[in-house]
Design an enzyme around this catalytic site. Structure first.
Site, mmCIF file in Angstrom:
data_model
loop_
_atom_site.group_PDB
_atom_site.id
_atom_site.type_symbol
_atom_site.label_atom_id
_atom_site.label_comp_id
_atom_site.label_asym_id
_atom_site.label_seq_id
_atom_site.Cartn_x
_atom_site.Cartn_y
_atom_site.Cartn_z
ATOM 1 N N ASP A 33 0.860 -1.193 0.000
ATOM 2 C CA ASP A 33 0.000 0.000 0.000
ATOM 3 C C ASP A 33 0.892 1.238 0.000
ATOM 4 O O ASP A 33 2.080 1.151 0.329
ATOM 5 C CB ASP A 33 -0.893 0.002 1.260
ATOM 6 C CG ASP A 33 -2.197 0.760 1.062
ATOM 7 O OD1 ASP A 33 -3.255 0.117 0.968
ATOM 8 O OD2 ASP A 33 -2.158 2.016 0.972
ATOM 9 N N ASP A 59 3.676 2.074 -4.372
ATOM 10 C CA ASP A 59 2.712 2.820 -5.183
ATOM 11 C C ASP A 59 2.534 2.004 -6.465
ATOM 12 O O ASP A 59 3.472 1.871 -7.254
ATOM 13 C CB ASP A 59 3.284 4.209 -5.481
ATOM 14 C CG ASP A 59 2.402 5.008 -6.438
ATOM 15 O OD1 ASP A 59 1.459 4.432 -7.029
ATOM 16 O OD2 ASP A 59 2.676 6.213 -6.600
ATOM 17 N N VAL A 60 1.328 1.474 -6.672
ATOM 18 C CA VAL A 60 1.142 0.548 -7.805
ATOM 19 C C VAL A 60 1.328 1.211 -9.172
ATOM 20 O O VAL A 60 1.471 0.522 -10.179
ATOM 21 C CB VAL A 60 -0.239 -0.158 -7.770
ATOM 22 C CG1 VAL A 60 -0.360 -1.055 -6.560
ATOM 23 C CG2 VAL A 60 -1.388 0.846 -7.851
ATOM 24 N N TYR A 153 -12.751 6.792 -13.770
ATOM 25 C CA TYR A 153 -12.967 5.578 -12.956
ATOM 26 C C TYR A 153 -13.664 4.515 -13.804
ATOM 27 O O TYR A 153 -13.221 3.367 -13.870
ATOM 28 C CB TYR A 153 -13.798 5.919 -11.702
ATOM 29 C CG TYR A 153 -13.903 4.766 -10.731
ATOM 30 C CD1 TYR A 153 -12.881 4.506 -9.823
ATOM 31 C CD2 TYR A 153 -15.018 3.923 -10.729
ATOM 32 C CE1 TYR A 153 -12.960 3.437 -8.940
ATOM 33 C CE2 TYR A 153 -15.106 2.852 -9.845
ATOM 34 C CZ TYR A 153 -14.077 2.612 -8.946
ATOM 35 O OH TYR A 153 -14.163 1.543 -8.074
ATOM 36 N N LYS A 157 -11.891 0.935 -14.932
ATOM 37 C CA LYS A 157 -12.430 -0.349 -14.456
ATOM 38 C C LYS A 157 -12.914 -1.205 -15.632
ATOM 39 O O LYS A 157 -12.863 -2.440 -15.560
ATOM 40 C CB LYS A 157 -13.551 -0.108 -13.444
ATOM 41 C CG LYS A 157 -13.062 0.525 -12.133
ATOM 42 C CD LYS A 157 -12.060 -0.368 -11.425
ATOM 43 C CE LYS A 157 -11.647 0.165 -10.063
ATOM 44 N NZ LYS A 157 -10.700 -0.716 -9.373
ATOM 45 N N THR A 188 -16.790 0.755 2.396
ATOM 46 C CA THR A 188 -15.371 1.054 2.670
ATOM 47 C C THR A 188 -15.157 2.571 2.539
ATOM 48 O O THR A 188 -16.033 3.278 2.015
ATOM 49 C CB THR A 188 -14.437 0.350 1.654
ATOM 50 O OG1 THR A 188 -14.542 1.043 0.401
ATOM 51 C CG2 THR A 188 -14.770 -1.120 1.462
#
Ligand code: NAD
Length: 248
Positions: A33, A59-60, A153, A157, A188
């Site tokens: 993360d 950091d992905v 977003y 996705k 979440t």
């Protein structure tokens, strides 16, 4: 030998629930993360409770970080069997003409490029494992349907769904299965912005067959299934975990 799983975005929400589910299944876990403070303390708690777990700040969207995280997993545990590309962010809600290029780019970098990088660096290690591997990418109900003001977003996705199919086809011969989950509205922090708007939350949280939001553990159960041998003939698919949100 214990199976080893690397989970990104693992310090809270769906990622942490998934890490805990894997620990229940006796796997060793690498939690990744950007939130180093939370990651360190969460991992300490898991280890104190008996888990085999380590935290790697990653950091992905940063190629070096992702490469190092996969390498550290193998250095520590000797193999890599499962990857869950879960890290993700939302965007400032606005029309795509008002959105800045950097806002667009940031979401694509984390949500889509991050998934690509995870697979790019995990798959070579999975190829070395005797039993192949399993990858679960976290897409979204919003990868299937449009919604105003969340263009990057939505696009990121949707990209994850097709990228999942690409990888499944390219590495099936190596017995590496690649699937995705598409959660609906899950309880979440990522949905806090919607939750604060009472009317909006009421509508969003009940726009599904079950008339409630999902819990992170309910998504973790689906991820855990797809990552397990119970899903041995499932690859290239995206499993809705949306309470019937797409059907609605
Ligand atoms: N909660 C929902 O309603 C919902 C619905 C559909 C899909 N999802 C997806 O589920 C995934 C997990 O989200 P969540 O709901 O648990 O939210 P969350 O905000 O609790 O978790 C996201 C995690 O990703 C981490 N992260 C953010 N940017 C990162 C980066 N660049 N590198 C590494 N880690 C980073 C955050 O620190 C956080 O721990 C995301 O991909 C999200 O898009 C969530």
């Amino acid at each position: 030998m214990k199976k080893v799983a690397l989970v990104t975005g693992a310090t809270g929400g769906i990622g942490l629930a998934t890490a805990k589910r894997f620990i229940d299944r006796e796997m060793a876990i690498v939690l990744c993360d950007i939130d180093e403070e939370k990651g360190t303390s969460v991992t300490e708690t898991l280890v104190n409770d008996g888990a085999e777990a380590m935290f790697v700040r990653c950091d992905v969207s940063n190629e070096e970080d992702v490469r190092d995280a996969c390498q550290k997993a193998v250095d520590q545990y000797g193999r890599l069997d499962v990857l869950v590309n879960n890290a993700g962010i939302g965007n400032r809600e606005t029309t795509l003409t008002e959105l800045t290029l950097s806002e667009w780019q940031k979401v694509i970098d984390v949500n889509l490029t991050g998934v690509y990088l995870g697979m790019k660096y995990a798959i070579p290690f999975m190829k070395e494992s005797d039993g192949g591997g399993a990858i679960v990418n976290v897409s979204s109900l919003l990868g299937f349907k449009g919604k105003k003001f969340v263009a990057p977003y939505n696009a990121s996705k949707a990209g994850v769904i097709t990228l999942t199919k690409n990888a499944a086809l390219e590495f099936g011969r190596d017995q590496i299965r690649v699937n995705a989950v598409a959660p609906g509205v899950i309880d979440t922090p990522i949905v806090d912005g919607w939750r604060e708007q009472e009317q909006k939350w009421k509508i969003m949280s009940s726009a599904n067959a079950l008339k409630r939001v999902g819990q992170p553990e309910e998504v973790a159960n689906a991820i855990s299934f797809l990552a397990s041998d119970e899903a041995s003939y499932i690859t290239g698919t995206t499993l809705m975990v949306d309470g019937g949100g797409l059907t609605y």
